[in-house]
Scaffold this motif. Structure first.
Motif, PDB file in Angstrom:
ATOM      1  N   PHE A 115       0.980  -1.273  -0.160  1.00 40.64           N
ATOM      2  CA  PHE A 115       0.103   0.030  -0.025  1.00 40.64           C
ATOM      3  C   PHE A 115       0.890   1.227  -0.038  1.00 40.64           C
ATOM      4  N   HIS A 116       1.931   1.227   0.893  1.00 46.28           N
ATOM      5  CA  HIS A 116       2.697   2.644   0.919  1.00 46.28           C
ATOM      6  C   HIS A 116       3.525   2.602  -0.214  1.00 46.28           C
ATOM      7  N   ASN A 117       3.881   1.850  -1.304  1.00 47.02           N
ATOM      8  CA  ASN A 117       4.635   1.859  -2.166  1.00 47.02           C
ATOM      9  C   ASN A 117       3.654   2.206  -3.401  1.00 47.02           C
ATOM     10  N   SER A 118       2.424   2.111  -3.282  1.00 48.83           N
ATOM     11  CA  SER A 118       1.448   2.288  -4.023  1.00 48.83           C
ATOM     12  C   SER A 118       0.896   3.769  -3.900  1.00 48.83           C
ATOM     13  N   TYR A 119       1.174   4.412  -2.852  1.00 56.69           N
ATOM     14  CA  TYR A 119       0.689   5.724  -2.386  1.00 56.69           C
ATOM     15  C   TYR A 119       1.476   6.676  -2.624  1.00 56.69           C
ATOM     16  N   ALA A 120       1.820   7.064  -3.933  1.00 54.91           N
ATOM     17  CA  ALA A 120       2.821   7.935  -4.238  1.00 54.91           C
ATOM     18  C   ALA A 120       2.312   9.307  -5.153  1.00 54.91           C
ATOM     19  N   HIS A 121       0.896   9.540  -5.272  1.00 52.01           N
ATOM     20  CA  HIS A 121       0.574  10.338  -6.222  1.00 52.01           C
ATOM     21  C   HIS A 121      -0.048  11.445  -5.816  1.00 52.01           C
ATOM     22  N   GLY A 122      -0.741  11.414  -4.368  1.00 51.47           N
ATOM     23  CA  GLY A 122      -1.719  12.310  -3.824  1.00 51.47           C
ATOM     24  C   GLY A 122      -2.001  11.687  -2.388  1.00 51.47           C
ATOM     25  N   GLY A 123      -2.598  12.702  -1.737  1.00 49.77           N
ATOM     26  CA  GLY A 123      -3.092  11.988  -0.407  1.00 49.77           C
ATOM     27  C   GLY A 123      -2.083  11.656   0.556  1.00 49.77           C
ATOM     28  N   VAL A 124      -2.663  11.146   1.591  1.00 48.44           N
ATOM     29  CA  VAL A 124      -1.528  10.743   2.666  1.00 48.44           C
ATOM     30  C   VAL A 124      -1.793   9.414   3.259  1.00 48.44           C
ATOM     31  N   PHE A 125      -0.745   8.626   3.190  1.00 48.91           N
ATOM     32  CA  PHE A 125      -0.831   7.100   3.746  1.00 48.91           C
ATOM     33  C   PHE A 125      -0.411   6.872   5.086  1.00 48.91           C
ATOM     34  N   ARG A 126      -1.150   6.606   6.076  1.00 50.58           N
ATOM     35  CA  ARG A 126      -0.683   6.481   7.451  1.00 50.58           C
ATOM     36  C   ARG A 126      -1.336   5.188   8.036  1.00 50.58           C
ATOM     37  N   VAL A 127      -0.363   4.811   8.945  1.00 47.59           N
ATOM     38  CA  VAL A 127      -0.717   3.479   9.666  1.00 47.59           C
ATOM     39  C   VAL A 127      -0.908   3.831  11.236  1.00 47.59           C
ATOM     40  N   LEU A 128      -2.001   3.561  11.689  1.00 50.86           N
ATOM     41  CA  LEU A 128      -2.296   3.688  13.207  1.00 50.86           C
ATOM     42  C   LEU A 128      -1.990   2.229  13.745  1.00 50.86           C
ATOM     43  N   ASP A 129      -0.827   2.030  14.382  1.00 49.62           N
ATOM     44  CA  ASP A 129      -0.372   0.591  15.025  1.00 49.62           C
ATOM     45  C   ASP A 129      -0.999   0.572  16.518  1.00 49.62           C
ATOM     46  N   LEU A 130      -2.088  -0.264  16.617  1.00 54.81           N
ATOM     47  CA  LEU A 130      -2.563  -0.427  17.871  1.00 54.81           C
ATOM     48  C   LEU A 130      -2.135  -1.399  18.881  1.00 54.81           C
ATOM     49  N   ARG A 131      -1.047  -2.112  18.096  1.00 57.60           N
ATOM     50  CA  ARG A 131      -0.448  -3.058  19.016  1.00 57.60           C
ATOM     51  C   ARG A 131       0.246  -2.556  20.472  1.00 57.60           C
ATOM     52  N   PRO A 132       0.632  -1.746  20.465  1.00 56.56           N
ATOM     53  CA  PRO A 132       1.416  -1.227  21.643  1.00 56.56           C
ATOM     54  C   PRO A 132       0.274  -0.808  22.649  1.00 56.56           C
ATOM     55  N   GLN A 133      -1.080  -0.522  22.359  1.00 59.08           N
ATOM     56  CA  GLN A 133      -2.104  -0.088  23.195  1.00 59.08           C
ATOM     57  C   GLN A 133      -2.713  -1.279  23.761  1.00 59.08           C
TER      58      GLN A 133
END
Length: 228
Positions: free
Chosen positions: A175-193
């Motif tokens: 997903f990260h590699n494909s998200y290069a043309h606009g918008g913002v790609f983010r991951v909320l990692d909930l494992r530490p929570q």
């Protein structure tokens, strides 16, 4: 100069197979409150919420789509959605995201996708060899997940993935590699929570609210810049 925010569109894409019951319940419980809070903080915003729930091939109601509408109306319809299905680990992520892409996105709006899932897409390119997958070559109907995500990027949709476990890591890299043309790609990692008291679930609503606020602020700033 103050810039009017015409529309804030938020689409929740949620894996609705058997293991996802607590997360679906979070959507039912908190999404309306989150969006009400956004409306109070940004009174000029016109908030609209859509929903895509996906399962897997062979499941009843493989893909559930609720179009953008007032948050309260969307939440009312989500009440009938329950966690069920999913015979292998990999799920029909491709149709879930394609359905989100096909939503009625408004030009000039704040556009966001929240994807909540605990399993990767079909295809060995999206997970490690230990993940059970009936369709290791990818989506059996020919949908290309990387192209779907790339198209979302080209539309300037902010994409936030809520990470629950490590099984989605390979998919997230793609997903990260494909998200290069606009918008913002983010991951909320909930494992530490994660905790025995369910802290993972209770931490999700404020994190989602913050992501929406950040996207609105970024959109507003870019709109104001155009006037100078």
């Amino acid at each position: 100069m103050t810039v009017d925010i015409v529309t804030v569109q938020v689409c929740f894409v949620i894996d609705c197979t058997g293991s996802m019951g607590p997360w679906i319940q979070q959507a039912k419980t908190h999404v309306a409150d989150i969006m009400n809070g956004v409306s109070i903080q940004y009174p000029r915003a016109r908030c609209r919420v859509g929903f895509v729930g996906y399962r897997d091939y062979g499941d009843v109601d493989q893909c559930i789509v609720i179009p953008f509408q007032h948050p309260a109306d969307t939440m009312e319809q989500i009440r009938e959605v329950h966690a069920e299905g999913g015979s292998d680990t990999a799920e029909d992520v491709a149709h879930g995201l394609q359905s989100a892409l096909d939503m009625d996105w408004s030009v000039g709006s704040v556009r966001m996708v929240f994807h909540i899932a605990d399993a990767p897409a079909h295809g060995m390119m999206y997970h490690d060899v230990h993940v059970s997958d009936r369709y290791p070559r990818g989506d059996p109907t020919g949908l290309q997940l990387d192209q779907i995500v790339e198209h979302m990027s080209s539309l300037g949709i902010d994409f936030t993935f809520v990470k629950i476990n490590d099984s989605t890591d390979t998919m997230l890299e793609a997903f990260h590699n494909s998200y290069a043309h606009g918008g913002v790609f983010r991951v909320l990692d909930l494992r530490p929570q994660t905790s025995d008291t369910g802290e993972t679930y209770t931490r999700l609503p404020p994190l989602l609210a913050r992501e929406i606020t950040d996207s609105i602020e970024r959109h507003t700033s870019s709109q104001e810049t155009q006037y100078y």
